[in-house]
Design a protein around this motif. Sequence first.
Motif, PDB file in Angstrom:
ATOM      1  N   ASN A 123       0.842  -1.201   0.000  1.00  0.00           N
ATOM      2  CA  ASN A 123       0.000   0.000   0.000  1.00  0.00           C
ATOM      3  C   ASN A 123       0.876   1.249   0.000  1.00  0.00           C
ATOM      4  O   ASN A 123       2.088   1.169   0.038  1.00  0.00           O
ATOM      5  N   GLY A 124       0.183   2.395  -0.057  1.00  0.00           N
ATOM      6  CA  GLY A 124       0.878   3.671  -0.160  1.00  0.00           C
ATOM      7  C   GLY A 124       1.061   4.069  -1.604  1.00  0.00           C
ATOM      8  O   GLY A 124       1.918   3.492  -2.287  1.00  0.00           O
ATOM      9  N   PRO A 125       0.287   5.019  -2.128  1.00  0.00           N
ATOM     10  CA  PRO A 125       0.356   5.333  -3.561  1.00  0.00           C
ATOM     11  C   PRO A 125       1.722   5.805  -4.024  1.00  0.00           C
ATOM     12  O   PRO A 125       2.165   5.450  -5.118  1.00  0.00           O
ATOM     13  N   VAL A 126       2.417   6.587  -3.210  1.00  0.00           N
ATOM     14  CA  VAL A 126       3.718   7.107  -3.629  1.00  0.00           C
ATOM     15  C   VAL A 126       4.757   5.990  -3.654  1.00  0.00           C
ATOM     16  O   VAL A 126       5.502   5.818  -4.628  1.00  0.00           O
ATOM     17  N   ARG A 127       4.795   5.209  -2.583  1.00  0.00           N
ATOM     18  CA  ARG A 127       5.810   4.152  -2.531  1.00  0.00           C
ATOM     19  C   ARG A 127       5.529   3.069  -3.572  1.00  0.00           C
ATOM     20  O   ARG A 127       6.453   2.517  -4.169  1.00  0.00           O
ATOM     21  N   ARG A 128       4.275   2.775  -3.834  1.00  0.00           N
ATOM     22  CA  ARG A 128       3.948   1.805  -4.872  1.00  0.00           C
ATOM     23  C   ARG A 128       4.317   2.346  -6.255  1.00  0.00           C
ATOM     24  O   ARG A 128       4.806   1.608  -7.115  1.00  0.00           O
ATOM     25  N   VAL A 537      23.638   0.340 -17.345  1.00  0.00           N
ATOM     26  CA  VAL A 537      23.988   0.623 -15.955  1.00  0.00           C
ATOM     27  C   VAL A 537      23.160   1.761 -15.349  1.00  0.00           C
ATOM     28  O   VAL A 537      22.627   1.615 -14.237  1.00  0.00           O
ATOM     29  N   PRO A 538      22.994   2.931 -16.013  1.00  0.00           N
ATOM     30  CA  PRO A 538      22.213   4.003 -15.381  1.00  0.00           C
ATOM     31  C   PRO A 538      20.770   3.597 -15.097  1.00  0.00           C
ATOM     32  O   PRO A 538      20.249   3.887 -14.001  1.00  0.00           O
ATOM     33  N   VAL A 539      20.111   2.941 -16.033  1.00  0.00           N
ATOM     34  CA  VAL A 539      18.715   2.548 -15.819  1.00  0.00           C
ATOM     35  C   VAL A 539      18.631   1.507 -14.715  1.00  0.00           C
ATOM     36  O   VAL A 539      17.748   1.564 -13.853  1.00  0.00           O
ATOM     37  N   PHE A 540      19.540   0.559 -14.713  1.00  0.00           N
ATOM     38  CA  PHE A 540      19.541  -0.473 -13.683  1.00  0.00           C
ATOM     39  C   PHE A 540      19.739   0.161 -12.298  1.00  0.00           C
ATOM     40  O   PHE A 540      19.034  -0.186 -11.342  1.00  0.00           O
ATOM     41  N   ALA A 541      20.683   1.097 -12.191  1.00  0.00           N
ATOM     42  CA  ALA A 541      20.946   1.740 -10.904  1.00  0.00           C
ATOM     43  C   ALA A 541      19.743   2.561 -10.445  1.00  0.00           C
ATOM     44  O   ALA A 541      19.376   2.536  -9.254  1.00  0.00           O
ATOM     45  N   LEU A 542      19.106   3.298 -11.365  1.00  0.00           N
ATOM     46  CA  LEU A 542      17.923   4.076 -10.992  1.00  0.00           C
ATOM     47  C   LEU A 542      16.778   3.170 -10.551  1.00  0.00           C
ATOM     48  O   LEU A 542      16.035   3.499  -9.619  1.00  0.00           O
ATOM     49  N   ALA A 543      16.633   2.026 -11.209  1.00  0.00           N
ATOM     50  CA  ALA A 543      15.569   1.096 -10.818  1.00  0.00           C
ATOM     51  C   ALA A 543      15.815   0.549  -9.417  1.00  0.00           C
ATOM     52  O   ALA A 543      14.886   0.457  -8.603  1.00  0.00           O
ATOM     53  N   VAL A 544      17.059   0.189  -9.114  1.00  0.00           N
ATOM     54  CA  VAL A 544      17.379  -0.299  -7.774  1.00  0.00           C
ATOM     55  C   VAL A 544      17.116   0.787  -6.734  1.00  0.00           C
ATOM     56  O   VAL A 544      16.531   0.533  -5.663  1.00  0.00           O
ATOM     57  N   LEU A 545      17.519   2.031  -7.033  1.00  0.00           N
ATOM     58  CA  LEU A 545      17.316   3.142  -6.106  1.00  0.00           C
ATOM     59  C   LEU A 545      15.827   3.393  -5.865  1.00  0.00           C
ATOM     60  O   LEU A 545      15.391   3.566  -4.720  1.00  0.00           O
ATOM     61  N   ALA A 546      15.027   3.411  -6.940  1.00  0.00           N
ATOM     62  CA  ALA A 546      13.598   3.639  -6.794  1.00  0.00           C
ATOM     63  C   ALA A 546      12.942   2.523  -5.979  1.00  0.00           C
ATOM     64  O   ALA A 546      12.060   2.783  -5.143  1.00  0.00           O
ATOM     65  N   LEU A 547      13.374   1.292  -6.192  1.00  0.00           N
ATOM     66  CA  LEU A 547      12.816   0.176  -5.423  1.00  0.00           C
ATOM     67  C   LEU A 547      13.154   0.310  -3.944  1.00  0.00           C
ATOM     68  O   LEU A 547      12.287   0.113  -3.073  1.00  0.00           O
ATOM     69  N   LEU A 548      14.398   0.659  -3.650  1.00  0.00           N
ATOM     70  CA  LEU A 548      14.794   0.827  -2.247  1.00  0.00           C
ATOM     71  C   LEU A 548      14.048   1.985  -1.594  1.00  0.00           C
ATOM     72  O   LEU A 548      13.625   1.884  -0.427  1.00  0.00           O
ATOM     73  N   ALA A 552      11.824   1.776   1.637  1.00  0.00           N
ATOM     74  CA  ALA A 552      12.295   2.531   2.798  1.00  0.00           C
ATOM     75  C   ALA A 552      11.217   3.452   3.332  1.00  0.00           C
ATOM     76  O   ALA A 552      11.075   3.634   4.540  1.00  0.00           O
ATOM     77  N   ALA A 553      10.428   4.042   2.423  1.00  0.00           N
ATOM     78  CA  ALA A 553       9.327   4.904   2.870  1.00  0.00           C
ATOM     79  C   ALA A 553       8.334   4.110   3.705  1.00  0.00           C
ATOM     80  O   ALA A 553       7.737   4.623   4.651  1.00  0.00           O
ATOM     81  N   GLY A 554       8.147   2.855   3.391  1.00  0.00           N
ATOM     82  CA  GLY A 554       7.227   2.023   4.151  1.00  0.00           C
ATOM     83  C   GLY A 554       7.736   1.713   5.546  1.00  0.00           C
ATOM     84  O   GLY A 554       6.949   1.548   6.478  1.00  0.00           O
ATOM     85  N   LEU A 555       9.081   1.635   5.717  1.00  0.00           N
ATOM     86  CA  LEU A 555       9.622   1.364   7.045  1.00  0.00           C
ATOM     87  C   LEU A 555       9.315   2.498   8.006  1.00  0.00           C
ATOM     88  O   LEU A 555       8.924   2.280   9.148  1.00  0.00           O
TER      89      LEU A 555
END
Length: 607
Positions: A123-128, A537-548, A552-555
């Motif tokens: 849940n959470g529209p922003v984090r999702r 590499v840039p897209v992969f790194a941004l995807a990992v960052l966005a996922l984290l 993290a917002a949920g924690l």
Amino acid sequence: MSRQSRERREPRRTGVRRRGEGGRPVRRRGAVALPSVVAGVGMALSLPPWGFWVLAFPAAGLLFWRLDGLPARTRLWAGWCAGLGLFALGLMWAQAFTLVGAIVLIAVEALFPALGCLFTPRNGPVRRALAFPAAMTLSAAGRMRWPFGGLPLGGVFLGQADGPVLNVARLGGPLLLTAVVFVGGVAVAALVEVMVYGGRLRRVRAGAGAGAASAADGAESSPPAPEQPGSAPRGSPAGARTRLLVGGVALAVVIAATVGGAVGPDGGPARGVLTAAAIQGGGKRGLSKEQVNPATVYAAQLAATAEMQRLDHGHAPQMVLWPEDVVSLSHPLAGSHAERALGALARRLHTTLIAGVTATVSSTHFRNEAVAWGPNGAEVAHYEKVHRVPFGEYIPYRGFFKHIANLSKVPLNAIPGHKSGLLRTPAGPIGTMISFEVFFADRGRSAVRAGADVLILPTNTSSYANAQVPTQEVAASEIQAVEEGRNLLQAAPTGYSAVISNRGALLQRSVLGRRQVLFADLPRRTGLTLYVRYGDVPVFALAVLALLLGWAAGLGRRQGRRRHGRRQQLRQEPGADKAREAPTETAGERHPLPVAGGQVGQTRAQP
């Protein structure tokens, strides 16, 4: 509070009925599986040969909406159902070889979108909104590499080859195209929710005045429902505003990426022109290699080349491209009659001839190569296929699979190549991919980084009876041309042969099964796109960052909810209210005593 009153106050979950016996929510049958399968089918219909590219965005949005509020196990189920819908159509071609194998393949490939949905927060529209495109992009990246080197066919990025976001590929390749599809899905889902729940909210407000009095009376008898920190129900003004913000930002990201791709480096201006011809010998489709005499295929190519000579009016192109595997030998090429005949043909045409050659080199292995002969008839370069087709050109773990499947149709393993794909020929530096390799962006990128100014693709899809794989291959060629900023020439023995510009425009395409020659003027380019420079590499790194960030917002939200719960628990502990109201005086207690004219406070000693 009565059960009915409590149910009215609870936010309603999508796809969940009122609570049944034992207080457990009861799901409607098919409320998760059906929308998820529909979402997968919608994404599949965006792929060639159907080509309804626009369906990918609402389909991704439907999946994003369906995941809202689902527990982890149900999200995994929803993602797998969506994967089944996507790959049952997107990989439908596999059933022509083996039905059982196709079922297993589709079930395994469906696990990748399942993992993407699992790693989308509940849940959470922003984090999702942060995590969903990132998780789906990372799952697609995994699918492009595992198992057995990956299988990009059926990927959602192929559906955008004819869409307006194609130019995004020159910024970040197939991963960025995939991300844009799912970010667009977030935008569609969020904005549709704003419209739907905004209408409901207006209806609720309209009826609020009529029930204000009864609500006030009810407030005296029932305590208000506890607030959930950090939550905004989707039907509330705050929830609508949040979703409007999410949808607006996601839409802005898609537009910005599309505009950036359109104006980004595309290979630069032409530095000359390479005249070329793709030779398609023609023939019946849907036949395996064992069902066709190699001599028949070779003769068809010679006949089509003679047709080219009739059409070029004595001015042979600088390069002539023959398809993959049209020269099939049971022995090595070196010193063979075929080598001498093809050298003589190149000398007679006074051109650089590049032909696809397969040659058996031992009792267990063969080579799949693109070999170039110069205008003087000498062999000048060759490239050996790097990305082999698993279970088509080699059997991984042959010792294991021979006990559970008939491997007689693939008796030999192809030897993998290791070169960049650059052929240095008298016609110029030419980047080469062979067939299946066009689905892997790194193959074209390595050739361009090595110095290629045009791209070629000798391929062979004759064993596929329908147009699904040939059309997906043309889509992959269009995306490759955009990613690398190079014009591309494709040749196939029975189609599709094609000519594609550096901006992904399909300039020519042959007819399946017909004998045909495609003449092309290929501009030579030396500029580099952002994707050639930086890769995945840039897209992969941004995807990992966005996922984290999404998780993290949920924690933080979960910790706030726990603190809120502890405060509520302290308030409800027995004796807590009495303790807060206990007198502070130890010696006595003040009691109002009646006196004339009113009451006065007087201290009375405790007994």
